[in-house]
Write a protein that holds these residues in place. Sequence first.
Motif, PDB file in Angstrom:
ATOM      1  N   ALA A   5      -3.149  -8.427   4.310  1.00 37.33           N
ATOM      2  CA  ALA A   5      -2.382  -7.398   5.004  1.00 37.33           C
ATOM      3  C   ALA A   5      -2.491  -6.116   4.190  1.00 37.33           C
ATOM      4  O   ALA A   5      -2.409  -6.150   2.958  1.00 37.33           O
ATOM      5  N   VAL A   6      -2.644  -4.995   4.877  1.00 36.65           N
ATOM      6  CA  VAL A   6      -2.735  -3.700   4.200  1.00 36.65           C
ATOM      7  C   VAL A   6      -1.868  -2.690   4.927  1.00 36.65           C
ATOM      8  O   VAL A   6      -1.575  -2.834   6.117  1.00 36.65           O
ATOM      9  N   GLY A   7      -1.468  -1.668   4.197  1.00 38.11           N
ATOM     10  CA  GLY A   7      -0.671  -0.607   4.795  1.00 38.11           C
ATOM     11  C   GLY A   7      -0.127   0.314   3.731  1.00 38.11           C
ATOM     12  O   GLY A   7      -0.565   0.299   2.577  1.00 38.11           O
ATOM     13  N   THR A   8       0.851   1.097   4.132  1.00 40.36           N
ATOM     14  CA  THR A   8       1.478   2.058   3.237  1.00 40.36           C
ATOM     15  C   THR A   8       2.954   1.718   3.076  1.00 40.36           C
ATOM     16  O   THR A   8       3.501   0.918   3.840  1.00 40.36           O
ATOM     17  N   PHE A   9       3.581   2.332   2.088  1.00 39.55           N
ATOM     18  CA  PHE A   9       5.022   2.198   1.968  1.00 39.55           C
ATOM     19  C   PHE A   9       5.609   3.424   1.291  1.00 39.55           C
ATOM     20  O   PHE A   9       4.928   4.154   0.573  1.00 39.55           O
ATOM     21  N   HIS A  10       6.880   3.637   1.587  1.00 35.81           N
ATOM     22  CA  HIS A  10       7.662   4.691   0.950  1.00 35.81           C
ATOM     23  C   HIS A  10       8.701   4.002   0.091  1.00 35.81           C
ATOM     24  O   HIS A  10       9.284   2.993   0.506  1.00 35.81           O
ATOM     25  N   VAL A  11       8.934   4.539  -1.090  1.00 37.66           N
ATOM     26  CA  VAL A  11       9.891   3.926  -2.007  1.00 37.66           C
ATOM     27  C   VAL A  11      10.895   4.967  -2.487  1.00 37.66           C
ATOM     28  O   VAL A  11      10.543   6.117  -2.728  1.00 37.66           O
ATOM     29  N   LYS A  12      12.143   4.535  -2.569  1.00 37.73           N
ATOM     30  CA  LYS A  12      13.211   5.360  -3.125  1.00 37.73           C
ATOM     31  C   LYS A  12      13.816   4.576  -4.279  1.00 37.73           C
ATOM     32  O   LYS A  12      14.227   3.432  -4.111  1.00 37.73           O
ATOM     33  N   ILE A  32      15.856  -0.312  -5.833  1.00 37.29           N
ATOM     34  CA  ILE A  32      14.599  -0.051  -5.129  1.00 37.29           C
ATOM     35  C   ILE A  32      14.854  -0.220  -3.636  1.00 37.29           C
ATOM     36  O   ILE A  32      15.390  -1.251  -3.209  1.00 37.29           O
ATOM     37  N   ASP A  33      14.487   0.769  -2.849  1.00 43.16           N
ATOM     38  CA  ASP A  33      14.535   0.678  -1.387  1.00 43.16           C
ATOM     39  C   ASP A  33      13.157   1.078  -0.868  1.00 43.16           C
ATOM     40  O   ASP A  33      12.673   2.169  -1.180  1.00 43.16           O
ATOM     41  N   LYS A  34      12.531   0.185  -0.092  1.00 40.51           N
ATOM     42  CA  LYS A  34      11.186   0.461   0.427  1.00 40.51           C
ATOM     43  C   LYS A  34      11.142   0.309   1.944  1.00 40.51           C
ATOM     44  O   LYS A  34      11.881  -0.483   2.521  1.00 40.51           O
ATOM     45  N   GLN A  35      10.204   1.047   2.543  1.00 39.97           N
ATOM     46  CA  GLN A  35       9.859   0.896   3.944  1.00 39.97           C
ATOM     47  C   GLN A  35       8.351   0.680   4.000  1.00 39.97           C
ATOM     48  O   GLN A  35       7.586   1.548   3.595  1.00 39.97           O
ATOM     49  N   PHE A  36       7.943  -0.520   4.463  1.00 35.04           N
ATOM     50  CA  PHE A  36       6.536  -0.877   4.575  1.00 35.04           C
ATOM     51  C   PHE A  36       6.044  -0.599   5.993  1.00 35.04           C
ATOM     52  O   PHE A  36       6.759  -0.846   6.967  1.00 35.04           O
ATOM     53  N   ALA A  42       8.319  -3.691   7.462  1.00 32.28           N
ATOM     54  CA  ALA A  42       9.497  -4.278   6.851  1.00 32.28           C
ATOM     55  C   ALA A  42      10.241  -3.269   5.989  1.00 32.28           C
ATOM     56  O   ALA A  42       9.737  -2.187   5.705  1.00 32.28           O
ATOM     57  N   THR A  43      11.428  -3.675   5.584  1.00 34.08           N
ATOM     58  CA  THR A  43      12.186  -2.946   4.593  1.00 34.08           C
ATOM     59  C   THR A  43      12.468  -3.894   3.439  1.00 34.08           C
ATOM     60  O   THR A  43      12.402  -5.121   3.599  1.00 34.08           O
ATOM     61  N   SER A  44      12.761  -3.333   2.280  1.00 34.43           N
ATOM     62  CA  SER A  44      13.135  -4.181   1.150  1.00 34.43           C
ATOM     63  C   SER A  44      14.189  -3.471   0.313  1.00 34.43           C
ATOM     64  O   SER A  44      14.283  -2.243   0.313  1.00 34.43           O
ATOM     65  N   GLN A  45      14.964  -4.293  -0.376  1.00 32.85           N
ATOM     66  CA  GLN A  45      15.921  -3.810  -1.360  1.00 32.85           C
ATOM     67  C   GLN A  45      15.780  -4.679  -2.588  1.00 32.85           C
ATOM     68  O   GLN A  45      15.559  -5.888  -2.472  1.00 32.85           O
ATOM     69  N   GLY A  46      15.897  -4.061  -3.757  1.00 33.48           N
ATOM     70  CA  GLY A  46      15.771  -4.833  -4.984  1.00 33.48           C
ATOM     71  C   GLY A  46      16.293  -4.089  -6.176  1.00 33.48           C
ATOM     72  O   GLY A  46      16.873  -3.001  -6.051  1.00 33.48           O
ATOM     73  N   GLU A  47      16.077  -4.705  -7.342  1.00 33.35           N
ATOM     74  CA  GLU A  47      16.474  -4.098  -8.605  1.00 33.35           C
ATOM     75  C   GLU A  47      15.332  -4.194  -9.602  1.00 33.35           C
ATOM     76  O   GLU A  47      14.576  -5.155  -9.598  1.00 33.35           O
ATOM     77  N   MET A  48      15.246  -3.165 -10.443  1.00 36.05           N
ATOM     78  CA  MET A  48      14.206  -3.081 -11.455  1.00 36.05           C
ATOM     79  C   MET A  48      14.851  -2.875 -12.819  1.00 36.05           C
ATOM     80  O   MET A  48      15.824  -2.134 -12.940  1.00 36.05           O
ATOM     81  N   LEU A  49      14.300  -3.544 -13.829  1.00 34.74           N
ATOM     82  CA  LEU A  49      14.668  -3.308 -15.221  1.00 34.74           C
ATOM     83  C   LEU A  49      13.417  -2.803 -15.926  1.00 34.74           C
ATOM     84  O   LEU A  49      12.338  -3.376 -15.766  1.00 34.74           O
ATOM     85  N   SER A  50      13.551  -1.733 -16.698  1.00 39.67           N
ATOM     86  CA  SER A  50      12.378  -1.193 -17.392  1.00 39.67           C
ATOM     87  C   SER A  50      12.690  -0.969 -18.861  1.00 39.67           C
ATOM     88  O   SER A  50      13.846  -0.824 -19.254  1.00 39.67           O
ATOM     89  N   ALA A  51      11.618  -0.948 -19.644  1.00 37.54           N
ATOM     90  CA  ALA A  51      11.729  -0.707 -21.083  1.00 37.54           C
ATOM     91  C   ALA A  51      10.668   0.302 -21.489  1.00 37.54           C
ATOM     92  O   ALA A  51       9.484   0.117 -21.194  1.00 37.54           O
TER      93      ALA A  51
END
Length: 134
Positions: A5-12, A32-36, A42-51
């Motif tokens: 599957a291929v496509g684009t997404f926007h991320v906030k 993380i909020d995305k629109q694929f 689809a849409t997605s919601q998540g959390e990210m931890l970074s270092a």
Amino acid sequence: MMNKAVGTFHVKINSLPPYNTSADAKLARMSIDKQFHGDLEATSQGEMLSAGTDTKDSAGYVAIERVTGTLDGRSGGFVLQHNATMTRGAPYLNIVVVPDSGTGELVGLGGTMNIVIEKGKHSYEFEYDFSAGR
């Protein structure tokens, strides 16, 4: 047989309050909020931890996101797990479907996703199958 599957997404991405607040931690927590769009609508919601580090272009992140929508006409949801590092500018990215996280018509979904960023635009390449449901 793997499908693609291929496509684009926007991320906030928004900052969330950190758990470790020491000045030298160099840790961050974000939503993380995305629109694929494309083969995955689809849409997605998540959390990210970074270092971050003191070395230029070296860092790492982990993330979990719940995706809900349609994949090539099948509706349901699944969870993506991210593991990524940047070692002095050399990237490593691993995004996998969490085993047995598929719901609805996406039960049994497994696969890996690659993110491509070119000229500020985000796209995805998602190789998947439903062999985990057998």
